[in-house]
Design a protein around this motif. Structure first.
Motif, PDB file in Angstrom:
ATOM      1  N   GLY A  88      -1.602   6.288 -14.157  1.00  0.00           N
ATOM      2  CA  GLY A  88      -2.703   6.891 -14.894  1.00  0.00           C
ATOM      3  C   GLY A  88      -3.115   8.228 -14.318  1.00  0.00           C
ATOM      4  N   VAL A  89      -3.434   9.157 -15.205  1.00  0.00           N
ATOM      5  CA  VAL A  89      -3.929  10.474 -14.806  1.00  0.00           C
ATOM      6  C   VAL A  89      -5.283  10.694 -15.470  1.00  0.00           C
ATOM      7  CG1 VAL A  89      -3.532  12.971 -14.910  1.00  0.00           C
ATOM      8  CG2 VAL A  89      -1.601  11.414 -14.526  1.00  0.00           C
ATOM      9  N   ARG A  90      -6.271  11.116 -14.708  1.00  0.00           N
ATOM     10  CA  ARG A  90      -7.601  11.342 -15.253  1.00  0.00           C
ATOM     11  C   ARG A  90      -7.586  12.522 -16.223  1.00  0.00           C
ATOM     12  NH1 ARG A  90     -11.330  12.681 -11.084  1.00  0.00           N
ATOM     13  NH2 ARG A  90     -12.971  12.125 -12.575  1.00  0.00           N
ATOM     14  N   ALA A 107       1.801  12.874 -14.390  1.00  0.00           N
ATOM     15  CA  ALA A 107       2.316  11.501 -14.476  1.00  0.00           C
ATOM     16  C   ALA A 107       3.793  11.464 -14.118  1.00  0.00           C
ATOM     17  CB  ALA A 107       2.091  10.952 -15.882  1.00  0.00           C
ATOM     18  N   THR A 108       4.541  12.484 -14.543  1.00  0.00           N
ATOM     19  CA  THR A 108       5.971  12.537 -14.219  1.00  0.00           C
ATOM     20  C   THR A 108       6.186  12.688 -12.725  1.00  0.00           C
ATOM     21  OG1 THR A 108       6.450  13.526 -16.374  1.00  0.00           O
ATOM     22  CG2 THR A 108       8.128  13.768 -14.668  1.00  0.00           C
ATOM     23  N   PRO A 111       0.817  -1.228   0.000  1.00  0.00           N
ATOM     24  CA  PRO A 111       0.000   0.000   0.000  1.00  0.00           C
ATOM     25  C   PRO A 111       0.841   1.264   0.000  1.00  0.00           C
ATOM     26  CG  PRO A 111      -0.145  -1.129   2.119  1.00  0.00           C
ATOM     27  CD  PRO A 111       0.538  -2.068   1.174  1.00  0.00           C
ATOM     28  N   GLU A 112       2.049   1.197   0.588  1.00  0.00           N
ATOM     29  CA  GLU A 112       2.922   2.374   0.577  1.00  0.00           C
ATOM     30  C   GLU A 112       3.539   2.620  -0.796  1.00  0.00           C
ATOM     31  OE1 GLU A 112       5.254  -1.117   2.430  1.00  0.00           O
ATOM     32  OE2 GLU A 112       3.212  -0.307   2.458  1.00  0.00           O
ATOM     33  N   GLY A 113       3.354   1.684  -1.730  1.00  0.00           N
ATOM     34  CA  GLY A 113       3.831   1.859  -3.089  1.00  0.00           C
ATOM     35  C   GLY A 113       2.735   2.316  -4.041  1.00  0.00           C
ATOM     36  N   VAL A 114       1.563   2.655  -3.494  1.00  0.00           N
ATOM     37  CA  VAL A 114       0.451   3.172  -4.306  1.00  0.00           C
ATOM     38  C   VAL A 114       0.335   4.670  -4.028  1.00  0.00           C
ATOM     39  CG1 VAL A 114      -2.003   3.037  -4.837  1.00  0.00           C
ATOM     40  CG2 VAL A 114      -0.747   0.970  -4.187  1.00  0.00           C
ATOM     41  N   PHE A 115       0.673   5.488  -5.015  1.00  0.00           N
ATOM     42  CA  PHE A 115       0.672   6.943  -4.844  1.00  0.00           C
ATOM     43  C   PHE A 115      -0.579   7.536  -5.488  1.00  0.00           C
ATOM     44  CE2 PHE A 115       4.976   5.538  -4.383  1.00  0.00           C
ATOM     45  CZ  PHE A 115       5.446   6.286  -3.309  1.00  0.00           C
ATOM     46  N   VAL A 116      -1.226   8.425  -4.720  1.00  0.00           N
ATOM     47  CA  VAL A 116      -2.470   9.044  -5.166  1.00  0.00           C
ATOM     48  C   VAL A 116      -2.296  10.556  -5.177  1.00  0.00           C
ATOM     49  CG1 VAL A 116      -4.930   9.323  -4.716  1.00  0.00           C
ATOM     50  CG2 VAL A 116      -3.795   7.164  -4.138  1.00  0.00           C
ATOM     51  N   ALA A 117      -2.574  11.172  -6.324  1.00  0.00           N
ATOM     52  CA  ALA A 117      -2.606  12.627  -6.426  1.00  0.00           C
ATOM     53  C   ALA A 117      -4.052  13.071  -6.289  1.00  0.00           C
ATOM     54  CB  ALA A 117      -2.036  13.076  -7.766  1.00  0.00           C
ATOM     55  N   LYS A 118      -4.290  14.079  -5.446  1.00  0.00           N
ATOM     56  CA  LYS A 118      -5.659  14.527  -5.186  1.00  0.00           C
ATOM     57  C   LYS A 118      -5.742  16.052  -5.279  1.00  0.00           C
ATOM     58  CE  LYS A 118      -7.654  12.562  -1.590  1.00  0.00           C
ATOM     59  NZ  LYS A 118      -7.823  12.124  -0.173  1.00  0.00           N
ATOM     60  N   ALA A 138      -6.903  12.613  -8.742  1.00  0.00           N
ATOM     61  CA  ALA A 138      -6.469  13.115 -10.049  1.00  0.00           C
ATOM     62  C   ALA A 138      -5.668  12.076 -10.829  1.00  0.00           C
ATOM     63  CB  ALA A 138      -5.629  14.384  -9.872  1.00  0.00           C
ATOM     64  N   GLY A 139      -4.887  11.288 -10.120  1.00  0.00           N
ATOM     65  CA  GLY A 139      -4.055  10.293 -10.788  1.00  0.00           C
ATOM     66  C   GLY A 139      -3.456   9.326  -9.794  1.00  0.00           C
TER      67      GLY A 139
END
Length: 327
Positions: free
Chosen positions: A262-264, A273-274, A227-234, A240-241
């Motif tokens: 993936g980015v919405r 994404a970068t 789970p610590e390897g799953v990054f979420v942009a909000k 957002a991605g």
């Protein structure tokens, strides 16, 4: 059960017996896979395969019963009607003895008996005999999956700090699934964003996205999942991605692997994404990772550009060789 076939060279073909053949099948298949499976992961995936999805695993054995080749023909419900996938792997010392052709023939017969109109065989680009072998059986290249490798030490972490700071100044925040609690609700949000972004992936039209149960099987229950390897942009509460990365064992190519980035659509075109991939690199660095392996469809130009910008170096890929059948 598939009836054994004995050749003049003393080998025969039969259905694989799991777990009896697990170690041998993995040994053969992993020779040709830069992202190898452990025996435990292979058996987990085998045991959790949906009963309604047709599949056939075959092995070729010598007179002593030693496995020298393996094949896997299968179809998932998410794939377009009539499409089957196929892998055929033969130990190098047993090539050019008709074993691969027999495994291919039997796999095609199985696919056709289950409604196939076309079969796609996966052929590693770095093994030059694979392409002419499949072409000689009527297969033609339809797409290519590129592999790229990044040296973690080559990425400037100070630039990661700057890009993250710019994104935060633009109103974004970044958390991991571990930060969010790794609950079923958050996992379902990850799945929903992945499915949404995956609709723009070139291969999705044929292979489809993963339904919730399949996604759990492929991601949350996988050996590599962290789970610590799953990054979420909000932005606020809106996702957002996402970027998903985890450890990989047994690979001669890398010790970390990217599962998905993936980015919405509303958030694209701003370098997000970068930024997410840079956070994945930082995670790899902090967990002792040295190289990251990623895969991209040859027609996914935007993501290929992101990888190139970060410093991923292209290596051999995977050919999708397809044969269509008149039914």
């Amino acid at each position: 059960m598939t009836a054994p076939l004995t050749s003049r060279d003393g080998w025969s073909v039969r259905e694989a017996r799991i777990p009896e053949d697990s170690e041998a099948v993995c040994a053969v298949s992993n020779l040709y896979d830069s992202d190898p499976l452990s025996v435990a992961e292979f058996e987990r995936l085998h045991a959790t395969w949906p009963e309604e999805d047709p599949r056939l695993r075959l092995v070729a054995v010598d007179g002593d019963g030693t496995v020298m080749a393996a094949s896997h023909c299968r179809r998932r419900a998410s794939m377009v009607p009539g499409l089957f996938s196929l892998s055929v792997n033969v130990l190098p010392t047993w090539c050019r003895k008709g074993i691969g052709s027999e495994l291919l023939r039997r796999s095609e017969a199985f696919a056709l008996s289950n409604g196939a109109t076309k079969v796609t065989a996966f052929v590693p680009d770095e093994y030059p005999s694979g392409r002419p072998f499949t072409e000689s059986h009527g297969y033609r290249e339809t797409r290519r999956l590129f592999e790229s490798v990044l040296s973690v030490a080559s990425v400037d972490d100070s630039e990661t700090e700057r890009t993250v700071a710019r994104a935060i100044a633009d109103g974004l925040t970044f958390q991991t699934l571990a930060d969010l609690g790794d609950t079923e609700a958050e996992r379902r949000r990850l799945h929903a964003v992945t499915v949404e972004c995956d609709l723009d992936e070139p291969a999705t039209a044929e292979y489809g996205g993963l339904e919730w149960g399949d996604y759990c099987r492929s991601v949350f229950e996988a050996e590599w999942y962290r789970p610590e390897g799953v990054f979420v942009a909000k932005r606020g509460d809106e996702w957002a991605g996402v970027h998903v990365i985890g450890p990989m064992t047994g690979s001669p190519v890398a010790d970390m692997t990217t599962d998905f980035t993936g980015v919405r659509r509303p958030f694209r075109g701003k370098g997000l994404a970068t930024v997410l991939k840079r956070l994945g690199v930082r995670y790899a660095l902090h967990t002792g990772g040295t190289r990251i392996l990623t895969h991209n469809d040859s027609t996914n130009v935007p993501m290929l550009a992101v990888n190139q910008k970060l410093g991923f170096v292209a290596r051999s890929g995977l050919l999708f060789m397809t044969k269509e059948f008149e039914v």
